[in-house]
Scaffold this active site. Structure first.
Site, PDB file in Angstrom:
ATOM      1  CB  CYS A   2      54.158  11.989  33.547  1.00 46.18           C
ATOM      2  SG  CYS A   2      53.479  11.326  34.782  1.00 46.18           S
ATOM      3  CD  GLU A 497      58.637  25.113  47.131  1.00 45.24           C
ATOM      4  OE1 GLU A 497      57.926  24.204  46.706  1.00 45.24           O
ATOM      5  OE2 GLU A 497      58.947  26.288  46.727  1.00 45.24           O
TER       6      GLU A 497
END
Ligand code: G6P
Length: 617
Positions: A2, A497
Site C-alpha cells: 500500500c 495485465e
C-alpha cells in the site's frame, strides 16, 4: 503493499497528502483514506476506490484544515476493499490513528486477547488490531506512544511500514518499518516533516530524506528532531540524511496520456542512461564497478542463479541466453517465490543475481536472504536507488531507467536487459569466450540500440491500426524462439495485465504440443520472426498457423520478404545482433498492448487487482 503519506509542519497537510497518495497509487489503489488534525480534533475520511474517489468524498464531508495528517492508498490483503476496511484506522478510544502497509501474521491471536479485554472491532483488518494493541500497551504500561509502538511491534509477526499519531499529543508522528519502505523528508530547521513509502510525494518540498532500515522506528518530533531506534533493543541509530536525486519532471506525465506511453517513449533515453559511463566503445571497455570488484567470484562461479518476479523474471530469461551464449556460464532462472520455498541447493560458488525494478518485491528479497544464508554471493539489478534489494545484495548495478510509474513495466525491462547484456559481455571478455573483434562488434551494436528504438517508435500508428483490428478478441497467442522466447512471454503478460485479454506466450516450436489446438480464424498470433536465430524454423511455424487459418502479426527484420508473403500484418524492426533483438522486438509488443487496452477503455496505468510494487508474498 500500500502507499503511505504523512505530514507534520506549518503548511496545510491535506493537499500534500492527497498529491502524495496520487503519486503512490502505483502501490495499490483499491481504497484510500486520509485523517487530519485540525487543532482541536481529527477529521477522517476513507473510501473504497481510488484517490480520486477519496477527493470527491472528502469534499463537503470533512474539514480539509490541519497541519498534521496521514493518508493511505490500499491494496487489500486482509479484508475485502470496502469503506470500513480502508485506512486510516482509529483505536477504540479514537485517539490513536494509524496507516499500515504489510501483513500482521499473528493478528488473529492478538485480536482474541484484545476482544477478551473488551475491544470491539469495526473492520476485518490486521491494522485495526495493531492500533488497538498499541493503545492497550500505552494504557497498561503507562508509556508514551513511541514506547507503546515499540513494545507492540516486538509482539507482532509479519511485515509492516506504519505511521501512527495520537491526537492528544499532536506534535509527533511515529513511523516504523520491517519489510516495507518508509522515507522521511526533512524540512528546514525541523519545522516540517514528510512521510511516505517513497520520496516522490515530497520531492517538491525537500531533497533531504532518511530511509528507515528494517526493524527501525522513528519518532518525528515537530520543531525538534527525528529519533531513530532499533525496534528490538531500543538502541539509538544515527540518522543518515540522503540527498535525493529525483526531480518532479520525472514523476509527471509530461504531455503523454498515460505513464505507460511516456515510459515506452522514454526507452531510447533510458537505455542510453543505462550504459552511459559503462560502455566505452572506443576503448572497447565495459566498466561496471560491481562486476570488476567481484570479477574473481564471477570467473570462478559454478553457475549463476537468477531470481526475480513478473517482468523482471522475463528479463532473467533473456539473461540466461546472454550469459550462456556469450560467457558460457550455466544459468538457472527461478521465480523468487518458488526458489525461496523449495529448499534449493546453493553453494558458495554460486552467484545469485536478483532482478527487480522496485527493489522491494517481497519474494525476491526473501530469495536473496535465503541465498545469502547459504553462502552465495548475491548481485542485484535494481532500478530504484537505495531500495531494500539494492541494500541487501552484496554488489549490484542500477538500471538508471528513472522512475517507472505505469504498473505495466516497460522501460524497466529493456534497461534490465541492457545491464545484463553489459555484464554478460564483460564476463565473456574476461573469460575469453568471445573474440576481440566479436566483442567490439557487440559493443558497437549495443550502443546503436537507443537510436534504433527511436526509429522503431515511429511505427506507433501502424501498431495502433493493428490494435484496432484485434481489440475485440478474447485470446492472443505470442510465439518466439531463442532470445525472443522470453519476449513472447513478456508480450503476452503486457497484454493480459492491462487489457484483460487472455494471452499466452510460448516457444514457437512448442505450439505443436498443445496451443495449436486453439488456432482458428479468430485467433491472432504474434510471431517474432527476426532474420537471425532459427528464422527458417519460425517460418515453418508460421506456415503451420496459416494452414489453420490463424491471424498472424509478425515481427520481422526490415527487408524481410518471406514472412511478408504469409503474415496478415508485418511490423519491421531494424537489423541488429541476435543477442540484442529483445531490446527491439519488445517495443511493438508494448505498443500493441497499450493501444488495445486504451481502445477497450481499460485503466492502463492502474490495471485492476495489480500493484507495481508487491511487498507481500
Ligand atoms: C509486480 C509488477 C510487475 C513487476 C513485478 C516484479 O507484479 O506489477 O510489473 O514485474 O511486480 O517487480 P520488481 O519490482 O521486483 O521488478
Amino acid at each position: 503493499m500500500c502507499g503511505i503519506t504523512g505530514y507534520i509542519g506549518y503548511r496545510e497537510a491535506y493537499p500534500i497528502i492527497i498529491n502524495g497518495l496520487q503519486r503512490l497509487e502505483y502501490r495499490g489503489y483499491d481504497s484510500a483514506g486520509v485523517v487530519l488534525y485540525d487543532g482541536s480534533q481529527i477529521n477522517l475520511s476513507k473510501t473504497k476506490g481510488k484517490v480520486s474517489d477519496l477527493i470527491e468524498k472528502v469534499t463537503g464531508q470533512i474539514s480539509k484544515k490541519g497541519n498534521l495528517g496521514i493518508g493511505h492508498t490500499r491494496w487489500a490483503t486482509h479484508g475485502v476493499p470496502n469503506d470500513v476496511n480502508s485506512h486510516p484506522h482509529t483505536s477504540q478510544s479514537g485517539n490513536l490513528v494509524i496507516v499500515h502497509n504489510g501483513i500482521i501474521e499473528n493478528y488473529d491471536t492478538i485480536k482474541k486477547e484484545l476482544v477478551n479485554r473488551g475491544y470491539i472491532f469495526q473492520s476485518d483488518t490486521d491494522t485495526e488490531v495493531l492500533v488497538n494493541l498499541i493503545e492497550e500497551i500505552k494504557k497498561q504500561d503507562n508509556v508514551k506512544l513511541g514506547k507503546a509502538v515499540q513494545i507492540a511491534l516486538n509482539q507482532v509477526v509479519g511485515a509492516y511500514a506504519i505511521a501512527v499519531f495520537d491526537q492528544t499529543k499532536p506534535d509527533e508522528i511515529v513511523v516504523a518499518r520491517l519489510g516495507s519502505p518508509i522515507a522521511i523528508g526533512i524540512g528546514k530547521d525541523n519545522k516540517e516533516f514528510f512521510i511516505a513509502s517513497d520520496a516522490s510525494p515530497f520531492i517538491e518540498y525537500t531533497k533531504n530524506a532518511i530511509y528507515l532500515e528494517d526493524e527501525e522506528m522513528a519518532i518525528i518530533r515537530l520543531g525538534r528532531d527525528v529519533k531513530i531506534r532499533k525496534i528490538k533493543d531500543d538502541s539509538l541509530v544515527d540518522a543518515h540524511i540522503q540527498k535525493l536525486q529525483l526531480n518532479l519532471e520525472q514523476i509527471e506525465k509530461g504531455g503523454y496520456e498515460h505513464f505507460m506511453l511516456k515510459e515506452i517513449y522514454e526507452q531510447p533515453h533510458a537505455i542510453n542512461d543505462t550504459y552511459r559511463g559503462r560502455l566505452l566503445r572506443n576503448a572497447a571497455i565495459i566498466k561496471m564497478t560491481g562486476v570488476e570488484d567481484n570479477m574473481k567470484r564471477f570467473l570462478n562461479a559454478n553457475r549463476i542463479i537468477i531470481v526475480a518476479c513478473g517482468t523482471s523474471w522475463h528479463a532473467g530469461l533473456v539473461a540466461e541466453y546472454l550469459f550462456e551464449d556469450l560467457a558460457r556460464i550455466p544459468v538457472e532462472v527461478e521465480y523468487a517465490s518458488e526458489f525461496r520455498y523449495r529448499n534449493p541447493i546453493i553453494s558458495e560458488k554460486d552467484i545469485v543475481i536478483a532482478i527487480s525494478q522496485s527493489g522491494e518485491t517481497a519474494d525476491t528479497l526473501a530469495a536473496i536472504k535465503l541465498a545469502k544464508s547459504k553462502g552465495a554471493f548475491v548481485f542485484g539489478v535494481c532500478n530504484v536507488v537505495g531500495s531494500s534489494i539494492a541494500r541487501e545484495t552484496d554488489a549490484g548495478a542500477y538500471t538508471h531507467a528513472g522512475p517507472e510509474i505505469g504498473v505495466a513495466s516497460t522501460k524497466a525491462f529493456t534497461t534490465q536487459i541492457t545491464v545484463l547484456s553489459l555484464i554478460a559481455l564483460r564476463l565473456a571478455r574476461a573469460k575469453g569466450t568471445i573474440t576481440s573483434s566479436d566483442y567490439r562488434y557487440h559493443l558497437q551494436e549495443l550502443e546503436l540500440i537507443p537510436k534504433k528504438v527511436k526509429t522503431l517508435l515511429t511505427i506507433d500508428d501502424k501498431v495502433k491500426y493493428i490494435a484496432g483490428i484485434y481489440k475485440g478478441v478474447s485470446n492472443f497467442l505470442y510465439l518466439g524462439r531463442g532470445y525472443n522466447f522470453p519476449v513472447a512471454l513478456e508480450g503476452a503478460l503486457k497484454l493480459k495485465e492491462i487489457s484483460y485479454i487472455h494471452a499466452e506466450g510460448y516457444p514457437a516450436a512448442e505450439m505443436k504440443h498443445g496451443p495449436i489446438a486453439l488456432i482458428d480464424e479468430n485467433m491472432p498470433i504474434v510471431v517474432i520472426a527476426t532474420n537471425k536465430g532459427h528464422y527458417d524454423k519460425v517460418v515453418s511455424n508460421i506456415q503451420e498457423i496459416k494452414s489453420r487459418k490463424g491471424q498472424i502479426i509478425a515481427i520481422v527484420t526490415e527487408g524481410d520478404v518471406v514472412v511478408k508473403e504469409i503474415a496478415d500484418h508485418v511490423i519491421e524492426i531494424p537489423e541488429t545482433h541476435e543477442a540484442f533483438t529483445p531490446l527491439l522486438t519488445t517495443i511493438p509488443l508494448q505498443l500493441l498492448s497499450y493501444h488495445i487496452a486504451v481502445m477497450r477503455g481499460c485503466n492502463v496505468d492502474q490495471p485492476r487487482n495489480l500493484a507495481k510494487s508487491v511487498t507481500v508474498e
